[in-house]
Design an enzyme around this catalytic site. Structure first.
Site, PDB file in Angstrom:
ATOM      1  N   HIS A 124       1.301   5.055  -2.103  1.00  0.00           N
ATOM      2  CA  HIS A 124       0.860   5.693  -3.261  1.00  0.00           C
ATOM      3  C   HIS A 124       2.028   6.315  -3.988  1.00  0.00           C
ATOM      4  O   HIS A 124       2.777   6.791  -3.224  1.00  0.00           O
ATOM      5  CB  HIS A 124      -0.126   7.183  -2.639  1.00  0.00           C
ATOM      6  N   HIS A 145       0.773  -1.049  -0.131  1.00  0.00           N
ATOM      7  CA  HIS A 145       0.156   0.100   0.136  1.00  0.00           C
ATOM      8  C   HIS A 145       0.869   1.136   0.117  1.00  0.00           C
ATOM      9  O   HIS A 145       1.228   1.737   1.127  1.00  0.00           O
ATOM     10  CB  HIS A 145      -0.882   0.143   1.188  1.00  0.00           C
ATOM     11  N   HIS A 161      -9.631   1.541  -0.258  1.00  0.00           N
ATOM     12  CA  HIS A 161      -9.459   1.972   1.119  1.00  0.00           C
ATOM     13  C   HIS A 161     -10.724   2.071   1.658  1.00  0.00           C
ATOM     14  O   HIS A 161     -11.893   2.717   1.328  1.00  0.00           O
ATOM     15  CB  HIS A 161      -9.120   3.527   0.691  1.00  0.00           C
ATOM     16  N   GLU A 176     -10.419   3.738   7.284  1.00  0.00           N
ATOM     17  CA  GLU A 176      -9.245   4.589   7.732  1.00  0.00           C
ATOM     18  C   GLU A 176     -10.094   5.807   8.560  1.00  0.00           C
ATOM     19  O   GLU A 176      -9.689   6.444   9.754  1.00  0.00           O
ATOM     20  CB  GLU A 176      -8.335   5.108   6.575  1.00  0.00           C
ATOM     21  N   ASP A 190       2.026   4.050   3.034  1.00  0.00           N
ATOM     22  CA  ASP A 190       0.926   4.658   2.550  1.00  0.00           C
ATOM     23  C   ASP A 190       1.522   5.863   1.792  1.00  0.00           C
ATOM     24  O   ASP A 190       1.720   5.722   0.512  1.00  0.00           O
ATOM     25  CB  ASP A 190       0.171   5.353   3.648  1.00  0.00           C
ATOM     26  N   ASP A 191       2.102   7.160   2.460  1.00  0.00           N
ATOM     27  CA  ASP A 191       2.773   8.055   1.676  1.00  0.00           C
ATOM     28  C   ASP A 191       4.020   8.577   2.540  1.00  0.00           C
ATOM     29  O   ASP A 191       3.955   9.564   3.269  1.00  0.00           O
ATOM     30  CB  ASP A 191       1.685   9.141   1.703  1.00  0.00           C
TER      31      ASP A 191
HETATM   32  N1  HPA Z   1      -5.298   7.855   1.626  1.00  0.00           N
HETATM   33  C1  HPA Z   1      -6.250   8.050   1.018  1.00  0.00           C
HETATM   34  N2  HPA Z   1      -5.916   8.520  -0.235  1.00  0.00           N
HETATM   35  C2  HPA Z   1      -5.044   8.974  -0.520  1.00  0.00           C
HETATM   36  C3  HPA Z   1      -3.768   8.772   0.417  1.00  0.00           C
HETATM   37  C4  HPA Z   1      -4.083   8.180   1.458  1.00  0.00           C
HETATM   38  O1  HPA Z   1      -3.017   8.070   2.494  1.00  0.00           O
HETATM   39  N3  HPA Z   1      -2.694   9.098  -0.239  1.00  0.00           N
HETATM   40  C5  HPA Z   1      -3.049   9.682  -1.574  1.00  0.00           C
HETATM   41  N4  HPA Z   1      -4.464   9.470  -1.739  1.00  0.00           N
HETATM   42 ZN    ZN Z   2      -3.517   4.745   1.119  1.00  0.00          ZN
END
Ligand code: HPA
Ligand code: ZN
Length: 328
Positions: A14, A12, A192, A195, A273-274
Site C-alpha cells: 500500500h 502487495h 484482499h 486476512e 503490505d505496510d
Molecule cells: N489491509 C487492508 N487494507 C489496507 C491495508 C491492509 O494492510 N493497508 C491499507 N489498507
Molecule cells: Zn494489504
C-alpha cells in the site's frame, strides 16, 4: 550469501502504508499540520489493532494533499525498495486519497507518480507499477469512482484494480460494478480476502470477482478443499507473513501457513503490505522465512518467478525484470 541479498519482487504494497514515519512528519511540518494519535514516543506509527490502524493510516495520509506530495512519496518508497533489493514492485493507489475520486484530479496525481517512478527506475533500478484500489469500508457506492479513474487511466504504469480496507464490511459481490468496469477496461484484478474474513471470504471473493490474485488469502488454510481449489485454479496469493504476525492473524511465525500452502501447490508470493506500520521490510521477511521454514535460495527463486509470472506489467517490462532477477 544471505537470503536477504537476493533480488526480490513485491506485489502487495500500500503506497501510503509504505511511507516512512519521518517522511509523513516532514510533510506535516512543512504544512504546519498537527497529526493526532499517529506516532508513538519513539517516532514510529502507533495504533491498537487493525481497525485503529486503518484510521491512523487515513490520518497520516491526510497530510498528502497534492500530486507533488505523492511524487515525493513514490521516490521515498522506491528508495526503501532499492535498499532491500526489490527490483520490481506493484503498489496500491487510492483515487479516494488522490483527488477524492475526481478523474481529472486523479490524472494529475497519476502523472506525477508515474514520472517519479520512471525517475526511480532510471536511478535505482526499481520498476514500480500501480494498482488502483477501492476502499471496502467506504462502501460499494464509493467504489465506482476509483474504478472509473482506473479504467480511464490504465496503461503502461497503471495495471490493475483491487479492493482493500476492512474486509469484514460488505460482501465481494457488492463491488461487482466496480470490478466489471475495471475488467472491461483491460485491468488485471486482485482483491484482499482471507486476512480477517476466514476461508469463507476467500471462497466468496473467488466466486463473485474471479480475481487472478488474492491479497493475503492465508485463512484459506482452514478449508482443505479450498486450498486444493486455489492450487488447481492457479490463483496467486500475495502473502504478507510479517504483517499477519504483527497484527495477530497468526500468533507466531511458526504458526503462519505460508509453507503449508506452498507445499499444497498454492502459488504463494511474498510482500510486506505496510512495512513501517508492521515494523518489517522485504529483507526481514526473507530472513525470517529462511529461519522458520528453511526457505533457501532455490525456493526464493521459485517464489520470485511465480511473482514475476503473476505480475500485472506488460511483457516488455516482464522480460526486462526477468533479467534483473537473474542478476544480469
Ligand atoms: N489491509 C487492508 N487494507 C489496507 C491495508 C491492509 O494492510 N493497508 C491499507 N489498507
Ligand atoms: Zn494489504
Amino acid at each position: 550469501m544471505s537470503v536477504s541479498d537476493l533480488p526480490k519482487i513485491e506485489l502487495h504494497l500500500h503506497l501510503e502504508g509504505a511511507a516512512p514515519p519521518d517522511f509523513i512528519r516532514r510533510i506535516a511540518d512543512e504544512k504546519k499540520r498537527r497529526l493526532h494519535g499517529v506516532f508513538a514516543e519513539d517516532g514510529s506509527y502507533s495504533y491498537r489493532d487493525f481497525n485503529h490502524f486503518l484510521r491512523v493510516y487515513e490520518e497520516a495520509t491526510s497530510v498528502l494533499t497534492t500530486p507533488q506530495d505523492y511524487a515525493r512519496l513514490v521516490t521515498a518508497v522506491c528508495e526503501e525498495l532499492a535498499e532491500h533489493g526489490v527490483v520490481y514492485a506493484e503498489t496500491f493507489l487510492s483515487p479516494d486519497f488522490c483527488g477524492g475520486g475526481d478523474v481529472a484530479a486523479w490524472r494529475e496525481y497519476l502523472a506525477a507518480m508515474t514520472e517519479a517512478a520512471d525517475g526511480a527506475e532510471a536511478k535505482l533500478g526499481v520498476t514500480l507499477r500501480g494498482i488502483v484500489t477501492a476502499i471496502r469500508h467506504f462502501g460499494p457506492e464509493r467504489s465506482k469512482a476509483p474504478a472509473i479513474c482506473a479504467a480511464e487511466t490504465q496503461g503502461r504504469f497503471l495495471r490493475g484494480f483491487g479492493l482493500a480496507g476492512d474486509e469484514l464490511q460488505f460482501a465481494p459481490k457488492d463491488f461487482l460494478w466496480a470490478f466489471d468496469c475495471a475488467r472491461e477496461a483491460g485491468l488485471h484484478i486482485t482483491a484482499h480476502a482471507g486476512e480477517w474474513g476466514g476461508a469463507r471470504s476467500v471462497r466468496d471473493t473467488l466466486e463473485a470477482l474471479n480475481p487472478e490474485r488474492i491479497g493475503h488469502g492465508v485463512q484459506a488454510i482452514e478449508d482443505p478443499e479450498l486450498v486444493d481449489i486455489l492450487a488447481e485454479r492457479g490463483t496467486v496469493l500475495e502473502v504478507c507473513p510479517g504483517s499477519n504476525v504483527f497484527l495477530g492473524v497468526f500468533r507466531t511465525w511458526p504458526k503462519h501457513p505460508v509453507e503449508r500452502l506452498r507445499e499444497k501447490g498454492v502459488k504463494v508470493t511474498i510482500s510486506t503490505d505496510d512495512p513501517p506500520f508492521f515494523h518489517t521490510n522485504m529483507s526481514r521477511e526473507y530472513v525470517l522465512l529462511n529461519e522458520h521454514f528453511g526457505w533457501d535460495e532455490e525456493i526464493f527463486k521459485e517464489v520470485n518467478r511465480t511473482a514475476l509470472d503473476a505480475a500485472f506489467c506488460d511483457e516488455e517490462t516482464r522480460a526486462a525484470v526477468a533479467k534483473r532477477l537473474e542478476g544480469e
